[in-house]
Design a protein around this motif. Structure first.
Motif, PDB file in Angstrom:
ATOM      1  N   GLN A  25      -4.240   0.037  -5.788  1.00 47.89           N
ATOM      2  CA  GLN A  25      -3.173   1.021  -6.015  1.00 47.89           C
ATOM      3  C   GLN A  25      -2.562   1.483  -4.700  1.00 47.89           C
ATOM      4  O   GLN A  25      -1.360   1.698  -4.602  1.00 47.89           O
ATOM      5  CB  GLN A  25      -3.714   2.231  -6.793  1.00 47.89           C
ATOM      6  CG  GLN A  25      -3.987   1.931  -8.239  1.00 47.89           C
ATOM      7  CD  GLN A  25      -4.688   3.077  -8.946  1.00 47.89           C
ATOM      8  OE1 GLN A  25      -5.338   3.910  -8.315  1.00 47.89           O
ATOM      9  NE2 GLN A  25      -4.563   3.113 -10.266  1.00 47.89           N
ATOM     10  N   ALA A  26      -3.393   1.638  -3.689  1.00 51.83           N
ATOM     11  CA  ALA A  26      -2.910   2.139  -2.402  1.00 51.83           C
ATOM     12  C   ALA A  26      -2.080   1.102  -1.643  1.00 51.83           C
ATOM     13  O   ALA A  26      -1.157   1.475  -0.913  1.00 51.83           O
ATOM     14  CB  ALA A  26      -4.101   2.586  -1.546  1.00 51.83           C
ATOM     15  N   TYR A  27      -2.381  -0.169  -1.808  1.00 49.71           N
ATOM     16  CA  TYR A  27      -1.759  -1.191  -0.958  1.00 49.71           C
ATOM     17  C   TYR A  27      -0.942  -2.247  -1.691  1.00 49.71           C
ATOM     18  O   TYR A  27      -0.222  -3.016  -1.041  1.00 49.71           O
ATOM     19  CB  TYR A  27      -2.833  -1.906  -0.117  1.00 49.71           C
ATOM     20  CG  TYR A  27      -3.333  -1.044   0.995  1.00 49.71           C
ATOM     21  CD1 TYR A  27      -2.629  -0.932   2.188  1.00 49.71           C
ATOM     22  CD2 TYR A  27      -4.507  -0.309   0.855  1.00 49.71           C
ATOM     23  CE1 TYR A  27      -3.076  -0.120   3.208  1.00 49.71           C
ATOM     24  CE2 TYR A  27      -4.960   0.505   1.872  1.00 49.71           C
ATOM     25  CZ  TYR A  27      -4.251   0.595   3.048  1.00 49.71           C
ATOM     26  OH  TYR A  27      -4.682   1.405   4.052  1.00 49.71           O
ATOM     27  N   ALA A  28      -1.008  -2.318  -2.998  1.00 48.89           N
ATOM     28  CA  ALA A  28      -0.351  -3.408  -3.721  1.00 48.89           C
ATOM     29  C   ALA A  28       1.149  -3.470  -3.464  1.00 48.89           C
ATOM     30  O   ALA A  28       1.697  -4.558  -3.272  1.00 48.89           O
ATOM     31  CB  ALA A  28      -0.628  -3.290  -5.222  1.00 48.89           C
ATOM     32  N   GLY A  29       1.829  -2.332  -3.443  1.00 47.15           N
ATOM     33  CA  GLY A  29       3.280  -2.334  -3.231  1.00 47.15           C
ATOM     34  C   GLY A  29       3.670  -2.912  -1.884  1.00 47.15           C
ATOM     35  O   GLY A  29       4.554  -3.762  -1.788  1.00 47.15           O
ATOM     36  N   ARG A  30       2.991  -2.458  -0.837  1.00 46.23           N
ATOM     37  CA  ARG A  30       3.300  -2.955   0.511  1.00 46.23           C
ATOM     38  C   ARG A  30       2.907  -4.419   0.668  1.00 46.23           C
ATOM     39  O   ARG A  30       3.644  -5.205   1.262  1.00 46.23           O
ATOM     40  CB  ARG A  30       2.593  -2.100   1.555  1.00 46.23           C
ATOM     41  CG  ARG A  30       3.194  -0.703   1.649  1.00 46.23           C
ATOM     42  CD  ARG A  30       2.419   0.227   2.552  1.00 46.23           C
ATOM     43  NE  ARG A  30       2.210  -0.318   3.880  1.00 46.23           N
ATOM     44  CZ  ARG A  30       1.246   0.116   4.698  1.00 46.23           C
ATOM     45  NH1 ARG A  30       0.446   1.080   4.328  1.00 46.23           N
ATOM     46  NH2 ARG A  30       1.099  -0.417   5.887  1.00 46.23           N
ATOM     47  N   LEU A  31       1.744  -4.787   0.140  1.00 46.90           N
ATOM     48  CA  LEU A  31       1.308  -6.189   0.226  1.00 46.90           C
ATOM     49  C   LEU A  31       2.261  -7.092  -0.548  1.00 46.90           C
ATOM     50  O   LEU A  31       2.651  -8.155  -0.068  1.00 46.90           O
ATOM     51  CB  LEU A  31      -0.115  -6.349  -0.305  1.00 46.90           C
ATOM     52  CG  LEU A  31      -1.237  -5.806   0.579  1.00 46.90           C
ATOM     53  CD1 LEU A  31      -2.550  -5.771  -0.191  1.00 46.90           C
ATOM     54  CD2 LEU A  31      -1.378  -6.638   1.846  1.00 46.90           C
ATOM     55  N   PHE A  32       2.646  -6.644  -1.749  1.00 46.67           N
ATOM     56  CA  PHE A  32       3.561  -7.457  -2.555  1.00 46.67           C
ATOM     57  C   PHE A  32       4.903  -7.624  -1.847  1.00 46.67           C
ATOM     58  O   PHE A  32       5.459  -8.719  -1.801  1.00 46.67           O
ATOM     59  CB  PHE A  32       3.769  -6.842  -3.940  1.00 46.67           C
ATOM     60  CG  PHE A  32       4.758  -7.615  -4.762  1.00 46.67           C
ATOM     61  CD1 PHE A  32       4.379  -8.781  -5.401  1.00 46.67           C
ATOM     62  CD2 PHE A  32       6.071  -7.183  -4.876  1.00 46.67           C
ATOM     63  CE1 PHE A  32       5.305  -9.516  -6.139  1.00 46.67           C
ATOM     64  CE2 PHE A  32       6.996  -7.901  -5.607  1.00 46.67           C
ATOM     65  CZ  PHE A  32       6.614  -9.070  -6.246  1.00 46.67           C
ATOM     66  N   GLY A  33       5.431  -6.549  -1.280  1.00 46.89           N
ATOM     67  CA  GLY A  33       6.695  -6.632  -0.559  1.00 46.89           C
ATOM     68  C   GLY A  33       6.616  -7.616   0.596  1.00 46.89           C
ATOM     69  O   GLY A  33       7.525  -8.426   0.805  1.00 46.89           O
ATOM     70  N   TYR A  34       5.530  -7.564   1.333  1.00 46.06           N
ATOM     71  CA  TYR A  34       5.331  -8.502   2.436  1.00 46.06           C
ATOM     72  C   TYR A  34       5.250  -9.934   1.924  1.00 46.06           C
ATOM     73  O   TYR A  34       5.909 -10.833   2.443  1.00 46.06           O
ATOM     74  CB  TYR A  34       4.061  -8.122   3.206  1.00 46.06           C
ATOM     75  CG  TYR A  34       3.616  -9.170   4.178  1.00 46.06           C
ATOM     76  CD1 TYR A  34       4.393  -9.499   5.282  1.00 46.06           C
ATOM     77  CD2 TYR A  34       2.415  -9.846   4.001  1.00 46.06           C
ATOM     78  CE1 TYR A  34       3.990 -10.471   6.183  1.00 46.06           C
ATOM     79  CE2 TYR A  34       2.003 -10.813   4.897  1.00 46.06           C
ATOM     80  CZ  TYR A  34       2.791 -11.128   5.978  1.00 46.06           C
ATOM     81  OH  TYR A  34       2.387 -12.091   6.860  1.00 46.06           O
ATOM     82  N   LEU A  35       4.446 -10.142   0.885  1.00 42.74           N
ATOM     83  CA  LEU A  35       4.275 -11.496   0.351  1.00 42.74           C
ATOM     84  C   LEU A  35       5.571 -12.033  -0.243  1.00 42.74           C
ATOM     85  O   LEU A  35       5.894 -13.213  -0.074  1.00 42.74           O
ATOM     86  CB  LEU A  35       3.156 -11.514  -0.692  1.00 42.74           C
ATOM     87  CG  LEU A  35       1.753 -11.280  -0.128  1.00 42.74           C
ATOM     88  CD1 LEU A  35       0.765 -11.007  -1.250  1.00 42.74           C
ATOM     89  CD2 LEU A  35       1.307 -12.464   0.731  1.00 42.74           C
ATOM     90  N   ALA A 140       6.677  -4.240   5.047  1.00 42.60           N
ATOM     91  CA  ALA A 140       5.361  -3.643   4.802  1.00 42.60           C
ATOM     92  C   ALA A 140       5.182  -2.321   5.541  1.00 42.60           C
ATOM     93  O   ALA A 140       4.296  -1.545   5.208  1.00 42.60           O
ATOM     94  CB  ALA A 140       4.262  -4.619   5.211  1.00 42.60           C
ATOM     95  N   GLY A 141       6.007  -2.069   6.556  1.00 47.10           N
ATOM     96  CA  GLY A 141       5.939  -0.802   7.271  1.00 47.10           C
ATOM     97  C   GLY A 141       4.760  -0.668   8.217  1.00 47.10           C
ATOM     98  O   GLY A 141       4.350   0.440   8.539  1.00 47.10           O
ATOM     99  N   LEU A 142       4.227  -1.795   8.691  1.00 48.16           N
ATOM    100  CA  LEU A 142       3.105  -1.712   9.621  1.00 48.16           C
ATOM    101  C   LEU A 142       3.593  -1.339  11.018  1.00 48.16           C
ATOM    102  O   LEU A 142       4.660  -1.775  11.444  1.00 48.16           O
ATOM    103  CB  LEU A 142       2.387  -3.064   9.708  1.00 48.16           C
ATOM    104  CG  LEU A 142       1.602  -3.533   8.502  1.00 48.16           C
ATOM    105  CD1 LEU A 142       0.893  -4.850   8.819  1.00 48.16           C
ATOM    106  CD2 LEU A 142       0.603  -2.500   8.030  1.00 48.16           C
ATOM    107  N   PRO A 143       2.806  -0.557  11.736  1.00 47.29           N
ATOM    108  CA  PRO A 143       3.119  -0.302  13.141  1.00 47.29           C
ATOM    109  C   PRO A 143       3.038  -1.620  13.932  1.00 47.29           C
ATOM    110  O   PRO A 143       2.372  -2.567  13.509  1.00 47.29           O
ATOM    111  CB  PRO A 143       2.021   0.661  13.594  1.00 47.29           C
ATOM    112  CG  PRO A 143       1.415   1.191  12.342  1.00 47.29           C
ATOM    113  CD  PRO A 143       1.635   0.168  11.281  1.00 47.29           C
TER     114      PRO A 143
END
Length: 180
Positions: A25-35, A140-143
């Protein structure tokens, strides 16, 4: 948040499927966007996300805390994507985890909506090494430091690739006609 993520990962390592669901739940959105940005196909990105979470389930005990949990997760997702892109079969699906609602969230809908935009097309035309950096940093918004850790390159290289990607995007977008 990082301590909470590490605690969740420790619970996953002990076989807590609820902790895996919370990590999802915490990471699926960002991971999916990246993938999605990496592979360009929604269905394939969803499959790779599931492969990623299976890999997390199987290897959570190997997390040593040398990087942030988010960096570790994105590195696994990237590896899974490249396995898939090279034509290797993914591991068999894992059915024992109660999965959260699979309906797309706001991030996924925004990314999908931008799929046909001139910017998305221009990003898709970037070389793989630049597209990787753009996807990690902007989608993904990673630094920068985390993106560098995921890719296994120095931060300066991430900055350089972003610079070149921005310049290529500006050139591409400047040559396109603006709809009236």
């Amino acid at each position: 948040m990082m301590d909470d993520d590490a605690a969740l990962l420790a619970l996953v390592a002990r076989g807590d499927s609820g902790a895996l669901a919370r990590l999802y739940q915490a990471y699926a959105g960002r991971l999916f966007g990246y993938l999605l940005r990496l592979v360009g196909d929604r269905m394939v990105a969803e499959e790779i996300l599931q492969d990623t979470m299976l890999a997390v389930w199987r290897s959570a005990g190997g997390y040593a805390g040398a990087s942030a949990v988010s960096t570790w997760l994105f590195a696994i997702a990237r590896r899974q994507a490249y396995y898939r892109l090279r034509g290797q079969a993914p591991p068999p699906p894992f059915e024992a985890v109660d999965r959260p609602d699979p309906a797309p969230g706001p991030e996924e809908l925004a990314i999908a909506a931008a799929g046909g935009s001139p910017v998305a097309g221009a990003v898709g035309d970037l070389p793989d090494h630049q597209r990787d950096v753009v996807a990690l940093v902007f989608v993904a918004g990673l630094p920068l430091a985390e993106a560098a850790a995921v890719l296994g390159i120095p931060v300066g290289t991430v900055k350089s690739r972003l610079h070149h990607a921005r310049a290529a995007l500006a050139r591409t977008l400047a040559t396109q006609e603006v709809p009236k």
